[in-house]
Design a protein around this motif. Sequence first.
Motif, PDB file in Angstrom:
ATOM      1  N   ALA A  34      52.585 -10.655  37.170  1.00  0.00           N
ATOM      2  CA  ALA A  34      53.067 -11.536  38.238  1.00  0.00           C
ATOM      3  C   ALA A  34      51.980 -11.632  39.297  1.00  0.00           C
ATOM      4  CB  ALA A  34      54.345 -10.973  38.865  1.00  0.00           C
ATOM      5  N   THR A  35      51.806 -12.843  39.797  1.00  0.00           N
ATOM      6  CA  THR A  35      50.833 -13.032  40.883  1.00  0.00           C
ATOM      7  C   THR A  35      51.398 -14.066  41.839  1.00  0.00           C
ATOM      8  OG1 THR A  35      48.514 -13.467  41.435  1.00  0.00           O
ATOM      9  CG2 THR A  35      49.467 -14.770  39.629  1.00  0.00           C
ATOM     10  N   THR A  36      50.685 -14.312  42.916  1.00  0.00           N
ATOM     11  CA  THR A  36      51.195 -15.239  43.924  1.00  0.00           C
ATOM     12  C   THR A  36      50.022 -15.920  44.611  1.00  0.00           C
ATOM     13  OG1 THR A  36      52.581 -15.416  45.907  1.00  0.00           O
ATOM     14  CG2 THR A  36      51.365 -13.364  45.621  1.00  0.00           C
ATOM     15  N   ILE A  37      50.342 -16.835  45.490  1.00  0.00           N
ATOM     16  CA  ILE A  37      49.317 -17.607  46.192  1.00  0.00           C
ATOM     17  C   ILE A  37      49.405 -17.278  47.677  1.00  0.00           C
ATOM     18  CG2 ILE A  37      48.469 -19.936  46.697  1.00  0.00           C
ATOM     19  CD1 ILE A  37      49.969 -20.914  44.187  1.00  0.00           C
ATOM     20  N   CYS A  38      48.236 -17.132  48.278  1.00  0.00           N
ATOM     21  CA  CYS A  38      48.140 -16.801  49.704  1.00  0.00           C
ATOM     22  C   CYS A  38      47.560 -18.009  50.433  1.00  0.00           C
ATOM     23  CB  CYS A  38      47.208 -15.598  49.842  1.00  0.00           C
ATOM     24  SG  CYS A  38      46.917 -15.078  51.543  1.00  0.00           S
ATOM     25  N   GLY A  39      47.859 -18.151  51.693  1.00  0.00           N
ATOM     26  CA  GLY A  39      47.267 -19.223  52.485  1.00  0.00           C
ATOM     27  C   GLY A  39      45.750 -19.216  52.385  1.00  0.00           C
ATOM     28  N   THR A  40      45.170 -18.031  52.284  1.00  0.00           N
ATOM     29  CA  THR A  40      43.719 -17.928  52.156  1.00  0.00           C
ATOM     30  C   THR A  40      43.216 -18.653  50.913  1.00  0.00           C
ATOM     31  OG1 THR A  40      43.867 -15.773  53.215  1.00  0.00           O
ATOM     32  CG2 THR A  40      41.805 -16.259  52.076  1.00  0.00           C
ATOM     33  N   GLY A  59      42.496 -15.408  43.883  1.00  0.00           N
ATOM     34  CA  GLY A  59      43.755 -14.636  43.883  1.00  0.00           C
ATOM     35  C   GLY A  59      43.500 -13.166  44.163  1.00  0.00           C
ATOM     36  N   HIS A  60      44.325 -12.564  45.027  1.00  0.00           N
ATOM     37  CA  HIS A  60      44.093 -11.157  45.388  1.00  0.00           C
ATOM     38  C   HIS A  60      45.386 -10.360  45.437  1.00  0.00           C
ATOM     39  CE1 HIS A  60      44.276 -13.669  49.093  1.00  0.00           C
ATOM     40  NE2 HIS A  60      45.142 -12.743  49.455  1.00  0.00           N
ATOM     41  N   GLU A  61      46.379 -10.816  44.725  1.00  0.00           N
ATOM     42  CA  GLU A  61      47.679 -10.133  44.716  1.00  0.00           C
ATOM     43  C   GLU A  61      48.183 -10.134  43.281  1.00  0.00           C
ATOM     44  OE1 GLU A  61      50.078 -11.837  48.383  1.00  0.00           O
ATOM     45  OE2 GLU A  61      48.564 -13.308  47.778  1.00  0.00           O
ATOM     46  N   SER A 325      49.516 -25.343  38.684  1.00  0.00           N
ATOM     47  CA  SER A 325      49.304 -26.590  39.440  1.00  0.00           C
ATOM     48  C   SER A 325      50.535 -26.921  40.251  1.00  0.00           C
ATOM     49  CB  SER A 325      49.009 -27.749  38.485  1.00  0.00           C
ATOM     50  OG  SER A 325      47.857 -27.453  37.758  1.00  0.00           O
ATOM     51  N   GLU A 326      51.665 -26.833  39.610  1.00  0.00           N
ATOM     52  CA  GLU A 326      52.920 -27.110  40.300  1.00  0.00           C
ATOM     53  C   GLU A 326      53.143 -26.099  41.441  1.00  0.00           C
ATOM     54  OE1 GLU A 326      55.885 -27.433  37.271  1.00  0.00           O
ATOM     55  OE2 GLU A 326      57.497 -27.769  38.747  1.00  0.00           O
ATOM     56  N   ALA A 327      52.840 -24.853  41.140  1.00  0.00           N
ATOM     57  CA  ALA A 327      53.044 -23.807  42.142  1.00  0.00           C
ATOM     58  C   ALA A 327      52.170 -24.060  43.370  1.00  0.00           C
ATOM     59  CB  ALA A 327      52.724 -22.436  41.547  1.00  0.00           C
ATOM     60  N   TYR A 328      50.913 -24.417  43.135  1.00  0.00           N
ATOM     61  CA  TYR A 328      50.027 -24.722  44.266  1.00  0.00           C
ATOM     62  C   TYR A 328      50.552 -25.899  45.065  1.00  0.00           C
ATOM     63  CZ  TYR A 328      46.010 -21.587  44.234  1.00  0.00           C
ATOM     64  OH  TYR A 328      45.194 -20.500  44.394  1.00  0.00           O
ATOM     65  N   ASP A 329      51.052 -26.882  44.366  1.00  0.00           N
ATOM     66  CA  ASP A 329      51.566 -28.063  45.049  1.00  0.00           C
ATOM     67  C   ASP A 329      52.755 -27.693  45.943  1.00  0.00           C
ATOM     68  OD1 ASP A 329      51.832 -31.025  45.386  1.00  0.00           O
ATOM     69  OD2 ASP A 329      53.799 -30.539  44.510  1.00  0.00           O
ATOM     70  N   VAL A 330      53.661 -26.930  45.399  1.00  0.00           N
ATOM     71  CA  VAL A 330      54.842 -26.516  46.168  1.00  0.00           C
ATOM     72  C   VAL A 330      54.434 -25.673  47.379  1.00  0.00           C
ATOM     73  CG1 VAL A 330      56.814 -24.923  46.088  1.00  0.00           C
ATOM     74  CG2 VAL A 330      56.547 -26.683  44.323  1.00  0.00           C
ATOM     75  N   PHE A 331      53.472 -24.764  47.164  1.00  0.00           N
ATOM     76  CA  PHE A 331      53.053 -23.864  48.237  1.00  0.00           C
ATOM     77  C   PHE A 331      52.288 -24.625  49.325  1.00  0.00           C
ATOM     78  CE2 PHE A 331      50.135 -20.610  50.042  1.00  0.00           C
ATOM     79  CZ  PHE A 331      51.095 -19.757  50.561  1.00  0.00           C
ATOM     80  N   ALA A 332      51.458 -25.584  48.888  1.00  0.00           N
ATOM     81  CA  ALA A 332      50.647 -26.320  49.857  1.00  0.00           C
ATOM     82  C   ALA A 332      51.535 -27.203  50.725  1.00  0.00           C
ATOM     83  CB  ALA A 332      49.589 -27.160  49.136  1.00  0.00           C
ATOM     84  N   ARG A 333      52.656 -27.663  50.179  1.00  0.00           N
ATOM     85  CA  ARG A 333      53.559 -28.524  50.938  1.00  0.00           C
ATOM     86  C   ARG A 333      54.745 -27.714  51.470  1.00  0.00           C
ATOM     87  NH1 ARG A 333      56.259 -32.007  48.619  1.00  0.00           N
ATOM     88  NH2 ARG A 333      56.100 -31.209  46.491  1.00  0.00           N
ATOM     89  N   ALA A 334      54.446 -26.540  52.010  1.00  0.00           N
ATOM     90  CA  ALA A 334      55.514 -25.617  52.436  1.00  0.00           C
ATOM     91  C   ALA A 334      56.442 -26.264  53.461  1.00  0.00           C
ATOM     92  CB  ALA A 334      54.903 -24.333  52.998  1.00  0.00           C
ATOM     93  N   GLY A 335      55.874 -27.136  54.311  1.00  0.00           N
ATOM     94  CA  GLY A 335      56.693 -27.804  55.322  1.00  0.00           C
ATOM     95  C   GLY A 335      57.846 -28.581  54.687  1.00  0.00           C
ATOM     96  N   ASP A 336      57.552 -29.221  53.556  1.00  0.00           N
ATOM     97  CA  ASP A 336      58.588 -29.991  52.853  1.00  0.00           C
ATOM     98  C   ASP A 336      59.426 -29.129  51.920  1.00  0.00           C
ATOM     99  OD1 ASP A 336      57.592 -32.271  54.007  1.00  0.00           O
ATOM    100  OD2 ASP A 336      56.267 -32.721  52.298  1.00  0.00           O
ATOM    101  N   THR A 337      58.742 -28.227  51.248  1.00  0.00           N
ATOM    102  CA  THR A 337      59.427 -27.508  50.173  1.00  0.00           C
ATOM    103  C   THR A 337      60.122 -26.239  50.660  1.00  0.00           C
ATOM    104  OG1 THR A 337      57.465 -26.180  49.681  1.00  0.00           O
ATOM    105  CG2 THR A 337      57.682 -28.291  48.505  1.00  0.00           C
ATOM    106  N   GLY A 338      59.776 -25.819  51.866  1.00  0.00           N
ATOM    107  CA  GLY A 338      60.347 -24.567  52.367  1.00  0.00           C
ATOM    108  C   GLY A 338      59.769 -23.356  51.663  1.00  0.00           C
ATOM    109  N   ALA A 339      58.645 -23.538  51.001  1.00  0.00           N
ATOM    110  CA  ALA A 339      58.063 -22.409  50.271  1.00  0.00           C
ATOM    111  C   ALA A 339      57.622 -21.314  51.228  1.00  0.00           C
ATOM    112  CB  ALA A 339      56.857 -22.869  49.459  1.00  0.00           C
ATOM    113  N   LEU A 340      57.967 -20.067  50.907  1.00  0.00           N
ATOM    114  CA  LEU A 340      57.394 -18.917  51.601  1.00  0.00           C
ATOM    115  C   LEU A 340      56.386 -18.310  50.639  1.00  0.00           C
ATOM    116  CD1 LEU A 340      60.624 -17.462  53.261  1.00  0.00           C
ATOM    117  CD2 LEU A 340      58.762 -18.707  54.371  1.00  0.00           C
TER     118      LEU A 340
END
Lengths: 346, 346, 346, 346
Positions: A34-40, A59-61, A325-340
Motif C-alpha cells: 500500500a502506498t499513498t500520495i503526498c502534496g509534495t 513516493g515516500h510512504e 492516474s485516477e488516484a493522482y487526479d482525485v488527490f490533485a482536485r481535493a477541493g472538489d473531491t474532498g480527498a484527504l
Amino acid sequence: MKAIIYRGPGTPSWDDAPDPEITDEADAIVRVDATTICGTDLHILAGDVPSVHPGRVIGHEAVGTVEQVGSSVRTVGEGDRVLVSCISSCGMCASCREGHFGQCRGGGGWVLGHTYNGTQAEFVRVPFADTSTYQLPAAIADEEALMLADVVPTGYEVGVLKSRVQPGEVVAVIGSGPVGLAAIMGARLFSPSHIVAIDPAERRLEAAKHFGADVTVNDSVASPLEVVRSLTDGRGADVVIEAVGLPETFELAVRLTRPGARLANVGVHGKPAAFHLEDQWTRDLTVTTGLVDTYSTPLLMRLLASRQIDTRKFVTHRFGLDEFSEAYDVFARAGDTGALKVVLSR
Amino acid sequence: MKAIIYRGPGTPSWDDAPDPEITDEADAIVRVDATTICGTDLHILAGDVPSVHPGRVIGHEAVGTVEQVGSSVRTVGEGDRVLVSCISSCGMCASCREGHFGQCRGGGGWVLGHTYNGTQAEFVRVPFADTSTYQLPAAIADEEALMLADVVPTGYEVGVLKSRVQPGEVVAVIGSGPVGLAAIMGARLFSPSHIVAIDPAERRLEAAKHFGADVTVNDSVASPLEVVRSLTDGRGADVVIEAVGLPETFELAVRLTRPGARLANVGVHGKPAAFHLEDQWTRDLTVTTGLVDTYSTPLLMRLLASRQIDTRKFVTHRFGLDEFSEAYDVFARAGDTGALKVVLSR
Amino acid sequence: MKAIIYRGPGTPSWDDAPDPEITDEADAIVRVDATTICGTDLHILAGDVPSVHPGRVIGHEAVGTVEQVGSSVRTVGEGDRVLVSCISSCGMCASCREGHFGQCRGGGGWVLGHTYNGTQAEFVRVPFADTSTYQLPAAIADEEALMLADVVPTGYEVGVLKSRVQPGEVVAVIGSGPVGLAAIMGARLFSPSHIVAIDPAERRLEAAKHFGADVTVNDSVASPLEVVRSLTDGRGADVVIEAVGLPETFELAVRLTRPGARLANVGVHGKPAAFHLEDQWTRDLTVTTGLVDTYSTPLLMRLLASRQIDTRKFVTHRFGLDEFSEAYDVFARAGDTGALKVVLSR
Amino acid sequence: MKAIIYRGPGTPSWDDAPDPEITDEADAIVRVDATTICGTDLHILAGDVPSVHPGRVIGHEAVGTVEQVGSSVRTVGEGDRVLVSCISSCGMCASCREGHFGQCRGGGGWVLGHTYNGTQAEFVRVPFADTSTYQLPAAIADEEALMLADVVPTGYEVGVLKSRVQPGEVVAVIGSGPVGLAAIMGARLFSPSHIVAIDPAERRLEAAKHFGADVTVNDSVASPLEVVRSLTDGRGADVVIEAVGLPETFELAVRLTRPGARLANVGVHGKPAAFHLEDQWTRDLTVTTGLVDTYSTPLLMRLLASRQIDTRKFVTHRFGLDEFSEAYDVFARAGDTGALKVVLSR
C-alpha cells in the motif's frame, strides 16, 4: 516492475521501471502493499522540486512486505510486514545519534522518492533497513499504518510536540489538509480546552471536527482573529500551528498568538513571509520550523494498537496500484473531491 | 526636584518637576543615587515611542535609597538601599504568578519612564515596591547593581536563557552594544566553545573580547557567515543572539544558524524582517522574542556578590545627576565616544 | 462562631470559637459555604502532627464568600465567591516568585488549619488574600470548586506533572484514595495507553475506573508486578505514582518501574522506606517528592469550566456544617462507608 | 595475546589469552594502546559482580588502533585511532534510538569486560563498532581521550546533567574519587557559585580543588551539613551529587539538600539506603540514578579539543601494559598512593 516516474513537469503515468536491487548490505527490498500520495509529490511532478531529477521513481510512504535484505540487516527479514517511513536514518551519524533522523548526515533523511527511487512502485529499495523500517503487528491494518509513514508523525512532531500543547490551552490550527488534521488529532492527546480549525473549505472544516477540532472558522467568511480572541478573553491562542505554507497564513499565525505563545510552522513554504518584529519583539513568542524526524513512530504505533488514535479517518479514496492516474487526479482536485489521503493497494 | 522630562521630540534637559508622592499604599518613594541611560530613552526623546506622552519623566533604571513607603509595603522600608528594576510587577496577576513579570497584567510591566514617571530624576515613585525593588547587600556597589536594572537581565533572560546555551556550543552574537555584551557575558556562564561577536565597530569588538567573546568579526569588512562556518565544519552556529534590531541583522541571524539551532531575538525592532521560510521550514529552527521579566535578578545579584560576573565593565563614563545633558550627548554619540553605559550619580 | 478545634488527641466536636478578625491588612475574612475533611485532619486529631497545637481550628479547604478584606487587598472584595486554597502564598518571597508557593518563606505555605486557624468553621481568616484565594465563576458549583482546594492540584502537580506523563505511556497509581484518584484523573489528560490502579479495596478500584483507570489490581489477591509486566513486555511502568505513604508501597512503586521511569511520591509518609540502590543505581530512575504549590489552580478551574474534568465524582457524602461529627465518622471509616470526599455545606 | 582474566576472587595477573576474532560483521578488532582500571574492576576481581564469569577478560576503557573491521562496519577502518567506550550501542533498539545507549536492548550496554571480553588486553573485539567507538583527532592525546571512556561521561551525564546544575547554584559533591572529580569538573562548566567537595581524605580534597571545588570538607573531622548551611543561609544545597555508593553517604546527600533540590546518585551501591520519606515527602526533591549512556562523548571530545576541560589531571600513575600487577596494586591502595586514574600504555 511498474512505477510512477518523474520525467519532468507533466502528468504521472504507471510505467515500466527496472526492479530495484540490493546495492548496499544495509538495504532491504520491500514489496509495496500500500502506498499513498503526498502534496509534495504534486510539487515534484509540477517541476517545483529541483533536487528531484527526471527518471526518479517518486513516493515516500509505504506499507509492504520484505522480499530480501542485505547481508548486514539484523532486525527485519524476508516476509516481514513493515512500515517504510518517509525518513531514512543511517543510525550512526551525529544527527541520528541525537534522534534528529530527518537531519541525517550519513546518507538518510528524506531520500525516498527524492534522491533515491521511491515507493510509488511495485517494489522499493529501502536503505538502512534496520533503522528506516518498522515491524507491523498483525492488529494494525495496512492503511492505518500507512498514515504513519509521513503525515501523522509530521503533524505530531513538528506541530504538536514542538509547540508543547498542554491541557487547558487554546490551540489554533491553520489549514485542515492532511497534515493540519494530523496536528489536530495529535493535539487532542494533550487535552487542550479548545482546538480551533481554520480553513476556507467547509468540507475540510467538517473533517477537522471529526479529527478533534471543537471550533471551526471558515476564514473566507469569518475572522479567525475575532474567534480566537473571543475564546481567550482577547489575549490570543496559547499555541498556533501553521499547516498551509503561505506568507499570509504564517502572518495570520503570528497575529493569532497570545504573548508567550508557541507557533509551530508545519507548512511547506515557497516564499518568505514578513515577520513583524516591530510588534513581536516584546511578546515572548517561540516560533519553530521543522522536518519530521519520525522518532515518534513507535509511540504512534502504540497509540494505534491501543486505538487511542484512528488513522483510517484520513483515507477518503482507495485504488489499486494500477489506478495511479485516477488516484493522482482525485488527490490533485481535493477541493472538489474532498480527498484527504488516497490509498493505493496491491 | 529635578528630572529629565520628555516634552516632545528634542533635546533632554534637567528640569524642575514636582516631587513624587505615594499615591498607592504599595508604592515606595526612592531617592535616586545612581541612574543610567538606555537606548530606548533615545528613541523616546526622538519621538519614536508614541506610548510615552509629553510631560513624562523618563528613565527606567536606578539604584537608590528608600525615602518612604506606602502602608502595605512589607519587605522594604525607609533607608533601605535598593535596585529599582525596569520591570515593575504587581505579584498577583496570572502573568506575575507564572514569573512573566514583563507581561504583568495588574499594572506593572515596563511602566517606569513609560506610563509612569521614571528614574532620571532625583526621586522616583516605584509601584508595587515589594515586588519591584531588590534589597542590595553592602558588598555590591551602586554602579555594579545598576547594570542589573535592565541590560544584564535582558541579555541573560531574553538572549542566553531563551536560546538555552550549552557547554561546547558555538554562539554568535550580532551586535556588541550593551545588551549584546550582556548576552556575551551571560553566555560565558554556560561554557560554550566559542562566542563570536559580530559588529561593525572595532571599539565594540574590543569590548566584546573583555566580556567573553573569543572570536570577533567586523562585518563591515568580513563575512560573519564564513567565520561561523569555518568554526563549525560548515554547519552554522548552535545559537544566534540578535542584539541589534534591524531587518538585515535578523536575516543574517537566520543565515548563521545550523539546522536545529536556537535564535534569540533581543534587538528592539522598528520594521518587519523577511523570514525566509522557503529555506527554513525544514531546518528545525527555534526563534524566540521577548521582553525581560527580571526573574533572574536575584540570581544575577548572587553572581555579582560571588564575583562571577563583573558588571563594572559596562560603565564607560560617569557623571553627576546635574550633568545629564553631557551624559546624553556622550551616550548618543557612542560610535565616537565608545560609550557603553553612562552612570549618573547623586 | 462554631468550629472544629483540635484539643489534643480525641474526637472532634463542633464547638464555640471566637470569630476571626482581620489582623493584617492583607487578610480576608471568608464565610465558609462549603468545606471538607482531609486525611491529614485525621492525623492531626490523632495527635500525629506536633506542629498543630491544641486550640487550633483545623481544616484547610473551603469555598466561601468574602465578608471583609484588609486595607491592602486589591483583587477580592466583599461578596466575592472564592476558593480558599490549602496553600497560602505571600507572593513576595523568593519561593513564591518562582511559583513554589508551597515552600513560601514569607508566612504562607500550608498554614490554614496548621499554624493558623482553619476552614472547618463558620468563618476563616485567610492571610495574603490576593494570592491565596481564587475568584469562582458562577458556572462552577461550590462542591466542584472545593475539590480544587487540595486534592485535585495535589494529584495533578505532585503526581502527574512531576512524573511528566506522556501519551502512550503506562502509568501505575498505587492507592485509590482521593489523591490517587486525582492523580488518575489528571494523568488521563495526557492520554497514556494504560492507567493501572492498585489498591486492596474493591470499592476504591471501582471508583478508580470512573476516574480513568482502565486496569485495576487488587493487591491483596493479585500481583501488581505481574500485571504491569504483562502490559509492558516485561519492562515495567513508564510512570509510577505512590499515593499511599507506607514503606511497602514506596518499595512496590520502585519495583514497578521500567529503566528510565519516573516515580512521583504523593503519599504522606510517617516512616523511612528502604531504597534499594543496589538494584536501582543503574536504572535511570527519577524519584520525586513534593508538597502541592497550587500553581495549577487557574488551569484546573479552566478545565472544570470547560467540563474536561468532573470533580463531583469525588463527593460521596454531603452534610450540613453542624453535622461535622457524623461527617468525620463517615470519612474515618472510609473502608466501610466508601467515602472519598465528604462535603459540609452551610 | 596477554590479558587480565578474571579467574574467581583473587589477584589479577597478565596472562595468555586467545586473540580476539571478528565474530560478527559489525565487530572491530582494536589494538589497545592505552587502558585503565576502574573501581568496578576491583569489585569484579573481589568476586562481587556475579554476572562476570571466570575466564572473562576484564576492563571497559581503552584508546586504541583499529586492526580489522567486520564487513558491515562503515565509519571506522583499519588504522583509525579510536576511543573504545565503556558502553556499546547496537544503534537500532528502542533504547538506542532514544539515546539511552546504556540501556541498549540489542546486545550492547555495558558488555566489555562484563559479558564480553574487555580492554585490559593487547587486543579487544568491540561489538557494533560504528556506534561504540569514536574517532580521535590527532590533537587529543591517548591518555586524555582515555578518560572519556567512562569516568568523565559518567560524572557529567549521571551527575551533572541529571541534576541540571545552573549558574549561581551551590553544588555539593560527596566523594572525591575519579567519578566525583569528574562531576566537579563537569559542574564547573555551568558556573555554580560554589562546589563543595566532601571526602575524608585530605589528598582527594586537594585534588578536588584542582578540578574546580572551591570549598572542601573533610567529613571525618567537620560537618558537611554545617558547611553547606553556612553557604546557603541555612537552606541546603541546590544540587547534591553522591559519588561514593554507601547508605550513609546517600543519607547524607538527602540531608544536604534544600527544598526543591536535585540529588543525583552516581555512586555504585551494594546495599539499600534508608530514604527518610517522613521528612522528605513535602520537600520537592528530585532524586535520580543512572548508568552512563555516553551520549555526551562527542561533546566532551569537543571540550577536550578546545581545552575547556583538562582530563590529564586524572592521571596520577603511568605503566606499561605488562606492569598490570603493579598498576592494580597502586590503584587498589589509592588511599596511600593518591592514585586517581592509572594509565597502562603499550
